[in-house]
Design a protein around this motif. Structure first.
Motif, PDB file in Angstrom:
ATOM      1  N   THR A  42      33.121  53.991  39.143  1.00 42.13           N
ATOM      2  CA  THR A  42      34.570  53.791  39.047  1.00 42.13           C
ATOM      3  C   THR A  42      34.922  52.316  39.218  1.00 42.13           C
ATOM      4  N   ASP A  43      34.286  51.665  40.178  1.00 39.26           N
ATOM      5  CA  ASP A  43      34.519  50.234  40.395  1.00 39.26           C
ATOM      6  C   ASP A  43      34.104  49.428  39.165  1.00 39.26           C
ATOM      7  N   ALA A  44      32.960  49.776  38.581  1.00 39.78           N
ATOM      8  CA  ALA A  44      32.487  49.064  37.396  1.00 39.78           C
ATOM      9  C   ALA A  44      33.432  49.276  36.220  1.00 39.78           C
ATOM     10  N   GLU A  48      35.596  46.417  34.277  1.00 40.58           N
ATOM     11  CA  GLU A  48      35.495  46.268  32.818  1.00 40.58           C
ATOM     12  C   GLU A  48      36.866  46.432  32.169  1.00 40.58           C
ATOM     13  N   GLY A  49      37.669  47.340  32.674  1.00 39.84           N
ATOM     14  CA  GLY A  49      39.018  47.530  32.145  1.00 39.84           C
ATOM     15  C   GLY A  49      39.876  46.292  32.351  1.00 39.84           C
ATOM     16  N   GLU A  50      39.756  45.665  33.513  1.00 40.72           N
ATOM     17  CA  GLU A  50      40.503  44.437  33.787  1.00 40.72           C
ATOM     18  C   GLU A  50      40.064  43.321  32.849  1.00 40.72           C
ATOM     19  N   GLU A  51      38.758  43.234  32.605  1.00 45.09           N
ATOM     20  CA  GLU A  51      38.229  42.218  31.694  1.00 45.09           C
ATOM     21  C   GLU A  51      38.741  42.458  30.271  1.00 45.09           C
ATOM     22  N   MET A  52      38.743  43.702  29.844  1.00 38.56           N
ATOM     23  CA  MET A  52      39.235  44.027  28.507  1.00 38.56           C
ATOM     24  C   MET A  52      40.725  43.726  28.386  1.00 38.56           C
ATOM     25  N   ALA A  53      41.481  43.980  29.422  1.00 40.72           N
ATOM     26  CA  ALA A  53      42.915  43.691  29.401  1.00 40.72           C
ATOM     27  C   ALA A  53      43.150  42.190  29.282  1.00 40.72           C
ATOM     28  N   ALA A  54      42.367  41.404  30.002  1.00 38.11           N
ATOM     29  CA  ALA A  54      42.499  39.943  29.923  1.00 38.11           C
ATOM     30  C   ALA A  54      42.145  39.447  28.528  1.00 38.11           C
ATOM     31  N   GLU A  55      41.096  40.007  27.942  1.00 38.02           N
ATOM     32  CA  GLU A  55      40.715  39.621  26.584  1.00 38.02           C
ATOM     33  C   GLU A  55      41.804  40.012  25.590  1.00 38.02           C
TER      34      GLU A  55
END
Length: 82
Positions: A42-44, A48-55
């Motif tokens: 869940t943490d991973a 990854e979701g935060e990274e995708m949102a930033a991208e």
């Protein structure tokens, strides 16, 4: 003879109880391990979701600058500065 049979039954019952405790402890360890794995996954996924949102945010910003530059007839640097 009767005492021997009762002793054997009592010994068997104690053995089964000990086996059940071992099984219960093993099941608890398995559940704890699964919970830890789920938490790590869940943490991973959140990271990854935060990274995708930033991208995605960066891509939207870039598209907005390109669109403004095309509409206004200016360079992307000028559009980005505004």
């Amino acid at each position: 003879m009767r005492k021997i049979v009762l002793a054997a039954v009592a010994t068997t019952a104690l053995s089964l109880a000990a086996c059940s405790e071992g099984t219960e402890e093993s099941a608890e360890a398995t559940v704890d391990s699964a919970a830890a794995d789920m938490e790590a996954n869940t943490d991973a996924m959140a990271a990854e979701g935060e990274e995708m949102a930033a991208e995605g945010e960066a891509a939207v910003e870039e598209a907005a600058v390109e669109t403004e530059a095309a509409v206004e007839g200016e360079s992307e640097a000028e559009a980005a500065a505004e």
